[in-house]
Design a protein around this motif. Structure first.
Motif, PDB file in Angstrom:
ATOM      1  N   ASP A  38      34.485  49.816  37.187  1.00  6.61           N
ATOM      2  CA  ASP A  38      34.852  49.876  38.600  1.00  6.61           C
ATOM      3  C   ASP A  38      33.584  49.829  39.436  1.00  6.61           C
ATOM      4  OD1 ASP A  38      37.488  50.024  38.000  1.00  6.61           O
ATOM      5  OD2 ASP A  38      37.760  52.124  38.537  1.00  6.61           O
ATOM      6  N   SER A  39      33.635  49.107  40.551  1.00  6.24           N
ATOM      7  CA  SER A  39      32.440  48.884  41.354  1.00  6.24           C
ATOM      8  C   SER A  39      31.797  50.194  41.825  1.00  6.24           C
ATOM      9  CB  SER A  39      32.770  48.005  42.560  1.00  6.24           C
ATOM     10  OG  SER A  39      33.785  48.603  43.363  1.00  6.24           O
ATOM     11  N   ALA A  40      32.612  51.243  42.020  1.00  6.66           N
ATOM     12  CA  ALA A  40      32.068  52.514  42.493  1.00  6.66           C
ATOM     13  C   ALA A  40      31.096  53.140  41.500  1.00  6.66           C
ATOM     14  CB  ALA A  40      33.204  53.487  42.783  1.00  6.66           C
ATOM     15  N   PHE A  41      31.165  52.735  40.237  1.00  7.43           N
ATOM     16  CA  PHE A  41      30.330  53.344  39.204  1.00  7.43           C
ATOM     17  C   PHE A  41      29.311  52.369  38.608  1.00  7.43           C
ATOM     18  CE2 PHE A  41      34.357  55.630  39.320  1.00  7.43           C
ATOM     19  CZ  PHE A  41      33.924  56.940  39.437  1.00  7.43           C
ATOM     20  N   VAL A  42      29.264  51.149  39.117  1.00  7.17           N
ATOM     21  CA  VAL A  42      28.327  50.150  38.604  1.00  7.17           C
ATOM     22  C   VAL A  42      27.054  50.179  39.440  1.00  7.17           C
ATOM     23  CG1 VAL A  42      27.924  47.699  38.156  1.00  7.17           C
ATOM     24  CG2 VAL A  42      30.187  48.679  37.745  1.00  7.17           C
ATOM     25  N   THR A  43      25.933  50.363  38.783  1.00  6.29           N
ATOM     26  CA  THR A  43      24.658  50.437  39.491  1.00  6.29           C
ATOM     27  C   THR A  43      24.215  49.055  39.955  1.00  6.29           C
ATOM     28  OG1 THR A  43      23.521  50.286  37.363  1.00  6.29           O
ATOM     29  CG2 THR A  43      23.910  52.500  38.242  1.00  6.29           C
ATOM     30  N   PRO A  44      23.349  48.987  40.984  1.00 11.13           N
ATOM     31  CA  PRO A  44      22.948  47.688  41.542  1.00 11.13           C
ATOM     32  C   PRO A  44      22.367  46.718  40.520  1.00 11.13           C
ATOM     33  CG  PRO A  44      22.285  49.461  43.010  1.00 11.13           C
ATOM     34  CD  PRO A  44      22.805  50.124  41.768  1.00 11.13           C
ATOM     35  N   HIS A  46      23.328  46.197  37.668  1.00 12.51           N
ATOM     36  CA  HIS A  46      24.417  45.645  36.848  1.00 12.51           C
ATOM     37  C   HIS A  46      25.481  44.960  37.713  1.00 12.51           C
ATOM     38  CE1 HIS A  46      23.009  48.977  33.992  1.00 12.51           C
ATOM     39  NE2 HIS A  46      22.666  47.828  33.444  1.00 12.51           N
ATOM     40  N   ILE A  47      25.063  44.409  38.848  1.00  7.29           N
ATOM     41  CA  ILE A  47      26.004  43.790  39.769  1.00  7.29           C
ATOM     42  C   ILE A  47      26.771  42.644  39.122  1.00  7.29           C
ATOM     43  CG2 ILE A  47      24.296  42.152  40.677  1.00  7.29           C
ATOM     44  CD1 ILE A  47      27.086  43.994  42.657  1.00  7.29           C
ATOM     45  N   LEU A  48      26.217  42.029  38.074  1.00  8.73           N
ATOM     46  CA  LEU A  48      26.920  40.948  37.375  1.00  8.73           C
ATOM     47  C   LEU A  48      28.267  41.431  36.840  1.00  8.73           C
ATOM     48  CD1 LEU A  48      27.008  38.089  36.208  1.00  8.73           C
ATOM     49  CD2 LEU A  48      25.730  38.924  34.223  1.00  8.73           C
ATOM     50  N   ILE A  49      28.340  42.691  36.404  1.00  8.20           N
ATOM     51  CA  ILE A  49      29.603  43.228  35.885  1.00  8.20           C
ATOM     52  C   ILE A  49      30.656  43.244  36.990  1.00  8.20           C
ATOM     53  CG2 ILE A  49      30.703  45.266  34.879  1.00  8.20           C
ATOM     54  CD1 ILE A  49      28.826  43.769  32.994  1.00  8.20           C
ATOM     55  N   THR A  50      30.269  43.656  38.193  1.00 10.48           N
ATOM     56  CA  THR A  50      31.200  43.664  39.320  1.00 10.48           C
ATOM     57  C   THR A  50      31.663  42.253  39.656  1.00 10.48           C
ATOM     58  OG1 THR A  50      30.107  45.634  40.219  1.00 10.48           O
ATOM     59  CG2 THR A  50      31.475  44.363  41.723  1.00 10.48           C
ATOM     60  N   ARG A  51      30.745  41.301  39.644  1.00  6.20           N
ATOM     61  CA  ARG A  51      31.102  39.915  39.966  1.00  6.20           C
ATOM     62  C   ARG A  51      32.037  39.325  38.919  1.00  6.20           C
ATOM     63  NH1 ARG A  51      25.098  37.720  41.818  1.00  6.20           N
ATOM     64  NH2 ARG A  51      25.035  38.810  43.840  1.00  6.20           N
ATOM     65  N   LEU A  52      31.756  39.602  37.640  1.00  2.00           N
ATOM     66  CA  LEU A  52      32.622  39.089  36.582  1.00  2.00           C
ATOM     67  C   LEU A  52      34.027  39.674  36.691  1.00  2.00           C
ATOM     68  CD1 LEU A  52      30.182  39.124  33.539  1.00  2.00           C
ATOM     69  CD2 LEU A  52      31.206  37.102  34.595  1.00  2.00           C
ATOM     70  N   ARG A  53      34.099  40.961  37.005  1.00  2.00           N
ATOM     71  CA  ARG A  53      35.417  41.595  37.149  1.00  2.00           C
ATOM     72  C   ARG A  53      36.188  40.976  38.318  1.00  2.00           C
ATOM     73  NH1 ARG A  53      37.156  47.852  36.551  1.00  2.00           N
ATOM     74  NH2 ARG A  53      39.104  47.773  37.714  1.00  2.00           N
ATOM     75  N   ARG A  54      35.503  40.730  39.427  1.00  7.26           N
ATOM     76  CA  ARG A  54      36.156  40.111  40.583  1.00  7.26           C
ATOM     77  C   ARG A  54      36.615  38.693  40.263  1.00  7.26           C
ATOM     78  NH1 ARG A  54      32.390  41.023  44.019  1.00  7.26           N
ATOM     79  NH2 ARG A  54      31.332  39.017  43.829  1.00  7.26           N
ATOM     80  N   ASP A  55      35.772  37.923  39.582  1.00  5.17           N
ATOM     81  CA  ASP A  55      36.147  36.553  39.233  1.00  5.17           C
ATOM     82  C   ASP A  55      37.297  36.531  38.230  1.00  5.17           C
ATOM     83  OD1 ASP A  55      34.246  35.564  40.928  1.00  5.17           O
ATOM     84  OD2 ASP A  55      32.791  35.070  39.365  1.00  5.17           O
ATOM     85  N   LEU A  56      37.315  37.508  37.327  1.00  2.00           N
ATOM     86  CA  LEU A  56      38.431  37.594  36.384  1.00  2.00           C
ATOM     87  C   LEU A  56      39.752  37.784  37.133  1.00  2.00           C
ATOM     88  CD1 LEU A  56      38.566  39.355  33.012  1.00  2.00           C
ATOM     89  CD2 LEU A  56      40.267  39.995  34.693  1.00  2.00           C
ATOM     90  N   GLN A  57      39.746  38.698  38.112  1.00  2.00           N
ATOM     91  CA  GLN A  57      40.952  38.960  38.904  1.00  2.00           C
ATOM     92  C   GLN A  57      41.351  37.755  39.754  1.00  2.00           C
ATOM     93  OE1 GLN A  57      42.956  41.615  38.923  1.00  2.00           O
ATOM     94  NE2 GLN A  57      41.781  43.020  37.666  1.00  2.00           N
ATOM     95  N   ASP A  58      40.349  37.107  40.361  1.00  2.00           N
ATOM     96  CA  ASP A  58      40.639  36.052  41.337  1.00  2.00           C
ATOM     97  C   ASP A  58      40.916  34.698  40.711  1.00  2.00           C
ATOM     98  OD1 ASP A  58      40.245  37.951  43.264  1.00  2.00           O
ATOM     99  OD2 ASP A  58      38.239  37.265  43.827  1.00  2.00           O
ATOM    100  N   TYR A  59      40.292  34.413  39.566  1.00  4.40           N
ATOM    101  CA  TYR A  59      40.372  33.069  39.014  1.00  4.40           C
ATOM    102  C   TYR A  59      40.951  32.996  37.601  1.00  4.40           C
ATOM    103  CZ  TYR A  59      37.216  32.239  42.924  1.00  4.40           C
ATOM    104  OH  TYR A  59      36.664  32.188  44.172  1.00  4.40           O
ATOM    105  N   LEU A  60      40.463  33.904  36.715  1.00  9.10           N
ATOM    106  CA  LEU A  60      40.874  33.783  35.320  1.00  9.10           C
ATOM    107  C   LEU A  60      42.331  34.192  35.109  1.00  9.10           C
ATOM    108  CD1 LEU A  60      38.672  34.871  32.282  1.00  9.10           C
ATOM    109  CD2 LEU A  60      41.139  34.675  32.175  1.00  9.10           C
ATOM    110  N   LEU A  61      42.693  35.373  35.582  1.00  7.56           N
ATOM    111  CA  LEU A  61      44.060  35.844  35.341  1.00  7.56           C
ATOM    112  C   LEU A  61      45.122  34.943  35.965  1.00  7.56           C
ATOM    113  CD1 LEU A  61      43.720  39.735  35.541  1.00  7.56           C
ATOM    114  CD2 LEU A  61      43.848  38.264  33.524  1.00  7.56           C
ATOM    115  N   PRO A  62      44.935  34.423  37.196  1.00  4.82           N
ATOM    116  CA  PRO A  62      45.951  33.502  37.728  1.00  4.82           C
ATOM    117  C   PRO A  62      46.094  32.222  36.900  1.00  4.82           C
ATOM    118  CG  PRO A  62      44.608  34.372  39.512  1.00  4.82           C
ATOM    119  CD  PRO A  62      43.939  34.790  38.229  1.00  4.82           C
ATOM    120  N   GLY A  63      45.034  31.852  36.169  1.00  3.63           N
ATOM    121  CA  GLY A  63      45.101  30.641  35.356  1.00  3.63           C
ATOM    122  C   GLY A  63      45.291  30.893  33.879  1.00  3.63           C
TER     123      GLY A  63
END
Length: 210
Positions: A38-44, A46-63
């Motif tokens: 969760d972004s609230a617990f990801v340190t700066p 490791h921002i790639l983890i937050t971006r990957l999670r967002r892209d998974l929600q926005d792009y991967l799961l719908p497809g």
């Protein structure tokens, strides 16, 4: 088990309230290290983890199932698994750690999605194991309400294409069985559903500090 101070995992099905409880525990246990994607617990750094999670929600799961296969999904999710492993393995041995779900929930969801990569699962199972798992239980009806009566579901939370309550209940039942199967050889404290986040967090705190 890991050397040094305790290492715990907070586990539960979708809608169990883990993120909310983790947020409250950050206030109750400031001396603890809380690990989550969760972004609230990801340190700066490791921002790639937050971006990957967002892209998974926005792009991967719908497809999923059309543009992307279940195996591709598992490959992306493995980044979160390895990230959490790295946070546990590189931790300060003097600081107790609580990890949100660890690899257990991702493994269970990959199995439900039909990913049969047992070599990958076997590797994950070699990761450091916690001293205890705290399992937050929740009724399907409560979890459904917490998902805005199904409005906020994603394809990794229900069976079938409609996302109705029946498909949600079937999926969550299988998820619960797989989660408890995966941690069956570990000490597990199961906490029943509570009337509030505050009460749940207090019970978790009692387990962590007992």
């Amino acid at each position: 088990m890991t050397a040094g101070r305790p290492f715990f995992v907070l586990l539960g099905p979708d809608g169990a309230g883990k993120s909310s409880v983790m947020g409250r525990l950050a206030e109750l246990l400031p001396e603890w290290r809380l690990v989550s994607t969760d972004s609230a617990f990801v340190t700066p750094e490791h921002i790639l983890i937050t971006r990957l999670r967002r892209d998974l929600q926005d792009y991967l799961l719908p497809g999923l199932g059309t543009a992307y296969s279940a195996d591709f999904l598992a490959s992306v999710l493995q980044t979160a698994v390895v990230h959490m492993r790295d946070q546990v393995r590189g931790r300060n041995p003097r600081v107790p750690v609580l990890v949100d779900s660890y690899y257990y929930k991702i493994l269970a969801k990959c199995r439900i999605a039909g990913v049969r990569d047992t070599a990958m699962y076997d590797w994950w199972r070699t990761f450091p194991q916690p001293d205890r798992v705290i399992y937050l239980d929740v009724s399907p009806s409560s979890a459904w309400r917490r998902r805005s009566d199904g409005a906020n579901l994603n394809p990794l939370e229900h069976e079938g294409g409609k996302g109705d309550m029946a498909g949600f209940e079937r999926y969550q039942k299988e998820l619960r069985e797989l989660l408890l199967e995966e941690v069956g050889d570990l000490p597990v404290t199961e906490l029943p559903e509570q009337p509030s986040v505050e009460r749940t967090a207090e019970l978790v705190r009692e387990v962590l500090t007992s």
